[in-house]
Design an enzyme around this catalytic site. Sequence first.
Site, PDB file in Angstrom:
ATOM      1  N   CYS A   1      -7.410 -19.576 -71.921  1.00  0.00           N
ATOM      2  CA  CYS A   1      -8.336 -18.651 -71.272  1.00  0.00           C
ATOM      3  C   CYS A   1      -8.158 -17.234 -71.802  1.00  0.00           C
ATOM      4  CB  CYS A   1      -8.121 -18.688 -69.767  1.00  0.00           C
ATOM      5  SG  CYS A   1      -9.571 -18.158 -68.922  1.00  0.00           S
TER       6      CYS A   1
ATOM      7  N   GLU B   1     -14.742 -17.438 -69.683  1.00  0.00           N
ATOM      8  CA  GLU B   1     -14.432 -18.842 -69.970  1.00  0.00           C
ATOM      9  C   GLU B   1     -14.370 -19.652 -68.686  1.00  0.00           C
ATOM     10  OE1 GLU B   1     -11.751 -17.354 -73.688  1.00  0.00           O
ATOM     11  OE2 GLU B   1     -11.052 -19.120 -72.586  1.00  0.00           O
TER      12      GLU B   1
END
Length: 346
Positions: free
Chosen positions: A323, A89
């Site tokens: 995340c 990410e």
Amino acid sequence: MQLTSIRQRLRALGALPLHEQRVLRDWVQGRPYDQGRRRPNDFLPLGVRTALPALDAELQAMARLISSHPGEDGSARLLVGLADGQAVESVLLPRDGLCVSSQVGCAVGCQFCMTGREGLIRQVSSGEIIAQVVLARTQRPVKKVVFMGMGDPAHNLDNVLEAIELLGTEGNIGHKNLVFSTVGDPRVFERLAQGVVKPALALSLHTTKPALREQLLPRAPRITPEQLVEAGEQYARLTGYPVQYQWTLLEGINDGEDEIDGIVRLLKGKYAVLNMIPYNTIPDLAFKRPSWESARAIAATLHQRGVLTKLRDSAGQDVDGGCGQLRARAAAPARRTIAIGRADAA
Ligand SMILES: C[S@@+](CC[C@H](N)C(=O)[O-])C[C@H]1O[C@@H](n2cnc3c(N)ncnc32)[C@H](O)[C@@H]1O
Ligand code: SF4
């Protein structure tokens, strides 16, 4: 692919250092190769020109956009596919910032972090770090890069430092706008201080109590909070920019008077900023996020007692994809044994 192998390939094609620099600069800045004052035909050796389209395709393939998840705060969380099918990410932050991932997973295993729950899957190469920046630049300008995504950059030092050097020399990012965020490792202080490009440092402290830190960050190097701050202070004095201490605020765990006293003892008078970030809830974990009011009161007390403190929320709080979660969700059908939870990034 590592930047060193890209450089070797270019050299094998007849590139001199200035040609190599030109190709890497165009790539990292997201500029087409055929623009600029010196056109490739007048400037690059024939071998490089011939190989450039194929090389460019390989560079592009290192990070491709799987999905984008805009938040109400102006951030956007990107799920980024890597060439081998793994995903990481990146987060586009408000005000031209970008949070990148330095590892797929993480070995440190912080109790409150989703990324740490999977363990380390693999390192992210220096090329893949740059490719995250290049991909982000197809969406927005990027003037700041923080290594606060998945993984601990201290555990992938060679790749991260190689990427930092390119970003700080050819990538159009000011050195203090490169932020290396880590739980701390003696090698980090040594290596960062030697670099041509010295990034700003964020140290994830979370508590002033050594035993509690060992519990919360079970596989972080055994450095006491005192030692961490001492090493951070030396680095801050060397670079001329303050260390950012990260503190994920966990209700009833690290938000008491004793910790406030500990923070004042450790950080007062230091060249430092304390970033307090209320814990992002992960549904199946017992940690609690403190209310914004109590977090604000703690930050105000610290401020009054002489510690420069900023209360921050993670970017994209409204996006259900802190995340690690976007990745976990995407990986779930293929890897059913992985628990899905939630974590934070920048
Ligand atoms: C994901 S880590 C990546 C960088 C590096 N590994 C580190 O720990 O500094 C970036 C920051 O996110 C914080 N973080 C992780 N999980 C969190 C959560 N659930 N809520 C709030 N912050 C979290 C970490 O403590 C760290 O300060
Ligand atoms: S907070 Fe940082 S060091 Fe800890 S598990 Fe998450 S990514 Fe790794």
